[in-house]
Design an enzyme around this catalytic site. Sequence first.
Site: not given
Ligand code: NAD
Length: 494
Positions: A190, A266, A300, A394
């Site tokens: 997804k 992650e 991230c 962040e």
């Molecule tokens: P997000 O958590 O809003 O969304 C990430 C994914 O999760 C999306 O596909 C979203 O639709 C899904 N999602 C959201 N709520 C959900 C739920 N309740 N159940 C299942 N799926 C759900 O994050 P974002 O805004 O897309 O990405 C930015 C964040 O990701 C930042 O905090 C960044 O640091 C982190 N990030 C971490 C890494 C790493 O490797 N540690 C890499 C890239 C980004």
Amino acid sequence: MNLGLRGAGGNRHTSPMEFFGHIIDGEEVPSIDGQTTPDVDPSTREPWAQAALGSSIDADRAVAAARSAFDSGPWPRMGFEQRQQILHRLADLMEANAQELALADTRDMGKPITQAHHDVSRSALNVRFFADHARMSVAEALPMDSGHHAYTTYGPAGVAVAISPWNFPLMLGTWKVAPALAWGNTVVLKPAEDTPASATIWARLALDAGMPPGVLNVVHGYGPDSVGSALTANPDVDRISFTGESNTGKVISAAASRNLTPVSLELGGKGANLIFDDADLDNAVHWAVQAIFRNAGQVCLAGSRLYVQEGIFDEFMRRYVSAAQALRIGDPKDPATEFGPLASQAHFEKVSNYFDTLSTDGGRMLTGGVGEGWLVKPSIIVDAPADARVCREEIFGPVVVVHPFDTEDEVIGLANNTPYGLNAMVFTENLSRAHRVSERLHAGTVWVNCFFIRDLRAPFGGVGHSGVGREGGDFSREFFTEPKAVVMQINRSS
Ligand code: NAD
């Protein structure tokens, strides 16, 4: 390349705008209820394509397809060599279609096209690396002294769900899915709702490469109360690998615990970047700029807290501000562009709201601020107290807070004063200090005199609110397989 819907009784989408459907059981299909969503290009703020917008029904359909492909399809049974060949064919196709894949991510989230091409190369490498890694892996043989012999096998876990964010759409999807596939699992991916395009293109290529139906499924849609939560609640899922925000990680962890489904998380970061007074300044300035302004800071691993030792503070800042101001801002589709808009209006508002906190929390902007459209310019903040929101939270944008420091102990304390612990950077020419400081930093990765360089065998993940578990090399094998111990009696005479 098939740009419309394939399969599903031969229906093709007739709109002139490109359409990205779900990929379920080898077919590109619309949502059951026909819902679609515009795919908006942040540089024009206009839709450039349409994507299927799924619901829990589409999510359950995809899990059912993956379950059936795992339980009775050829993929888990075909052996490493055949899977390796198919995965390498997929990587070949990714390289042959690099421009289409790169442009999809650039249009979906505003990433400069040269950086998107870098992501495509790394994505193809993810596929090749894990195909080879799985094939080359060895398992333990444990001779016992009691007339018995034990050995370990690593079998695929089953159906793996991969949920990825929008900042590196193709790269982070492949980072999770490639090891799952190489080890014989079937997958439901997804992607984030704002960045559906490259995942569908990639799954089309996987079918072209000969991957059997149902092995790689893609479902588009939102997370909460929709596709995401349906995937994490489904008892037919054996593994959940998630990359995204720390708060979402908590929700997913809670959902997964109801079925005792193992999760790998992650999550977010607030990376500290430590510049000591013996650092090679040109190198440190180069990487400090990359660390927070690459991909407009939507990383991230961003070095969003920069600590510079007193003796070099003024000189470093002179060069740093001027390097930040020299970044070429422009159309992300232009190969000369180094810096583009933020990914969406909501994200632009979130990041730019942090500028309003400076008047209440403290802090002074040396350069940056908002630009036209969804642009936030490379922004450098000084004099913010440690408890200011810009220092603690962040921001996930091109905003760095800079602090001077005096001693090694002091800066280690500052760097570790965060609930996050994804990564840190250390710039010094003193070898002993490099080792000493790296050891004391609470982080999953420490880069010394560089940033963003990866060896895919190394563990990747974070401590504290930055994640649970590690992926990469053997760590991905650990997560996507079920190790089994076989103990055999070998000294029977008849
Ligand atoms: P997000 O958590 O809003 O969304 C990430 C994914 O999760 C999306 O596909 C979203 O639709 C899904 N999602 C959201 N709520 C959900 C739920 N309740 N159940 C299942 N799926 C759900 O994050 P974002 O805004 O897309 O990405 C930015 C964040 O990701 C930042 O905090 C960044 O640091 C982190 N990030 C971490 C890494 C790493 O490797 N540690 C890499 C890239 C980004």
